[in-house]
Design a protein around this motif. Structure first.
Motif, PDB file in Angstrom:
ATOM      1  N   UNK A  17       1.920  -6.434  -2.824  1.00  0.00           N
ATOM      2  CA  UNK A  17       1.212  -5.172  -3.028  1.00  0.00           C
ATOM      3  C   UNK A  17      -0.270  -5.301  -2.677  1.00  0.00           C
ATOM      4  N   UNK A  18      -0.881  -6.420  -3.039  1.00  0.00           N
ATOM      5  CA  UNK A  18      -2.301  -6.613  -2.733  1.00  0.00           C
ATOM      6  C   UNK A  18      -2.532  -6.781  -1.230  1.00  0.00           C
ATOM      7  N   UNK A  57       0.566   0.636 -11.461  1.00  0.00           N
ATOM      8  CA  UNK A  57       0.566   1.268 -12.767  1.00  0.00           C
ATOM      9  C   UNK A  57       1.942   1.268 -13.420  1.00  0.00           C
ATOM     10  N   UNK A  58       2.965   1.535 -12.629  1.00  0.00           N
ATOM     11  CA  UNK A  58       4.336   1.528 -13.154  1.00  0.00           C
ATOM     12  C   UNK A  58       4.776   0.134 -13.593  1.00  0.00           C
ATOM     13  N   UNK A  59       4.244  -0.877 -12.910  1.00  0.00           N
ATOM     14  CA  UNK A  59       4.601  -2.255 -13.228  1.00  0.00           C
ATOM     15  C   UNK A  59       3.781  -2.802 -14.398  1.00  0.00           C
ATOM     16  N   UNK A  60       2.830  -2.008 -14.859  1.00  0.00           N
ATOM     17  CA  UNK A  60       2.056  -2.422 -16.014  1.00  0.00           C
ATOM     18  C   UNK A  60       0.822  -3.234 -15.713  1.00  0.00           C
ATOM     19  N   UNK A  61       0.246  -2.996 -14.562  1.00  0.00           N
ATOM     20  CA  UNK A  61      -1.001  -3.720 -14.343  1.00  0.00           C
ATOM     21  C   UNK A  61      -1.250  -3.986 -12.940  1.00  0.00           C
ATOM     22  N   UNK A 118      11.740   3.065  -8.603  1.00  0.00           N
ATOM     23  CA  UNK A 118      12.607   3.115  -7.421  1.00  0.00           C
ATOM     24  C   UNK A 118      12.095   4.164  -6.438  1.00  0.00           C
ATOM     25  N   UNK A 119      11.745   5.344  -6.948  1.00  0.00           N
ATOM     26  CA  UNK A 119      11.244   6.423  -6.082  1.00  0.00           C
ATOM     27  C   UNK A 119       9.900   6.049  -5.463  1.00  0.00           C
ATOM     28  N   UNK A 120       9.017   5.443  -6.255  1.00  0.00           N
ATOM     29  CA  UNK A 120       7.694   5.058  -5.745  1.00  0.00           C
ATOM     30  C   UNK A 120       7.816   3.981  -4.674  1.00  0.00           C
ATOM     31  N   UNK A 121       8.711   3.037  -4.862  1.00  0.00           N
ATOM     32  CA  UNK A 121       8.908   1.985  -3.853  1.00  0.00           C
ATOM     33  C   UNK A 121       9.504   2.558  -2.575  1.00  0.00           C
ATOM     34  N   UNK A 122      10.420   3.503  -2.700  1.00  0.00           N
ATOM     35  CA  UNK A 122      10.992   4.140  -1.513  1.00  0.00           C
ATOM     36  C   UNK A 122       9.910   4.884  -0.732  1.00  0.00           C
ATOM     37  N   UNK A 123       9.044   5.586  -1.450  1.00  0.00           N
ATOM     38  CA  UNK A 123       7.945   6.297  -0.797  1.00  0.00           C
ATOM     39  C   UNK A 123       6.985   5.316  -0.122  1.00  0.00           C
ATOM     40  N   UNK A 151      -5.105   5.619   3.344  1.00  0.00           N
ATOM     41  CA  UNK A 151      -5.297   6.148   1.993  1.00  0.00           C
ATOM     42  C   UNK A 151      -3.984   6.451   1.264  1.00  0.00           C
ATOM     43  N   UNK A 152      -2.990   7.103   1.883  1.00  0.00           N
ATOM     44  CA  UNK A 152      -1.732   7.351   1.165  1.00  0.00           C
ATOM     45  C   UNK A 152      -1.028   6.056   0.736  1.00  0.00           C
ATOM     46  N   UNK A 153      -1.109   5.025   1.564  1.00  0.00           N
ATOM     47  CA  UNK A 153      -0.494   3.738   1.210  1.00  0.00           C
ATOM     48  C   UNK A 153      -1.240   3.124   0.035  1.00  0.00           C
ATOM     49  N   UNK A 154      -2.564   3.155   0.068  1.00  0.00           N
ATOM     50  CA  UNK A 154      -3.359   2.605  -1.029  1.00  0.00           C
ATOM     51  C   UNK A 154      -3.047   3.330  -2.336  1.00  0.00           C
ATOM     52  N   UNK A 155      -2.889   4.641  -2.290  1.00  0.00           N
ATOM     53  CA  UNK A 155      -2.557   5.408  -3.491  1.00  0.00           C
ATOM     54  C   UNK A 155      -1.159   5.060  -3.999  1.00  0.00           C
ATOM     55  N   UNK A 156      -0.222   4.864  -3.077  1.00  0.00           N
ATOM     56  CA  UNK A 156       1.140   4.489  -3.475  1.00  0.00           C
ATOM     57  C   UNK A 156       1.149   3.115  -4.143  1.00  0.00           C
ATOM     58  N   UNK A 157       0.371   2.182  -3.595  1.00  0.00           N
ATOM     59  CA  UNK A 157       0.282   0.844  -4.196  1.00  0.00           C
ATOM     60  C   UNK A 157      -0.303   0.959  -5.603  1.00  0.00           C
ATOM     61  N   UNK A 158      -1.342   1.771  -5.755  1.00  0.00           N
ATOM     62  CA  UNK A 158      -1.952   1.957  -7.070  1.00  0.00           C
ATOM     63  C   UNK A 158      -0.956   2.534  -8.069  1.00  0.00           C
ATOM     64  N   UNK A 159      -0.157   3.496  -7.641  1.00  0.00           N
ATOM     65  CA  UNK A 159       0.845   4.094  -8.534  1.00  0.00           C
ATOM     66  C   UNK A 159       1.888   3.061  -8.950  1.00  0.00           C
ATOM     67  N   UNK A 160       2.340   2.247  -8.004  1.00  0.00           N
ATOM     68  CA  UNK A 160       3.348   1.228  -8.309  1.00  0.00           C
ATOM     69  C   UNK A 160       2.775   0.184  -9.251  1.00  0.00           C
TER      70      UNK A 160
END
Length: 117
Positions: free
Chosen positions: A87-88, A113-117, A40-45, A102-111
């Motif tokens: 996300x892609x 990871x949270x989603x499992x892949x 939830x926090x990662x998606x808000x960011x 870059x910050x958006x790309x990093x946020x997508x990568x984190x999400x």
């Protein structure tokens, strides 16, 4: 009790071989049905970052960002494939604008990871 159906655990019904959409998750126990707080926090960011990025990309890219936002919720009703596609698309736009994205790309990568892949 004829006609009553009680499902515990996962339930899959497939009729035919076309447009099968997924699995019904009948999870029970602590936390069932509650979204992951980190997700939830990662998606808000990500939503915040997309708002900033949107002003710095061409109009067609901004429209694609807008079209992707509805799939970016913690709601389990959003199909995983739709969320992944969104996300892609966002990651692709972020990659084309270089350091600004870059910050958006990093946020997508984190999400991802949270989603499992």
């Amino acid at each position: 009790m004829s006609g009553d159906h009680y499902y515990y655990g996962d339930n899959v019904n497939m009729y035919g071989g076309r447009q099968n959409q997924g699995i019904v998750r009948n999870a029970t126990g602590a936390g069932a049905g509650e979204p992951n707080p980190a997700l939830v926090a990662a998606l808000a960011e990500l939503h915040r970052l997309i708002g900033e990025l949107r002003a710095q990309v061409p109009a067609p890219s901004a429209r694609l960002l807008d079209e992707s936002l509805p799939a970016l919720t913690a709601d389990a009703a959003v199909p995983a494939q739709e969320r992944h596609r969104a996300l892609m698309a966002i990651a692709g736009i972020a990659a084309t604008v270089g350091a600004v994205g870059q910050p958006v790309a990093q946020a997508v990568q984190a999400i991802t990871g949270l989603l499992g892949g």
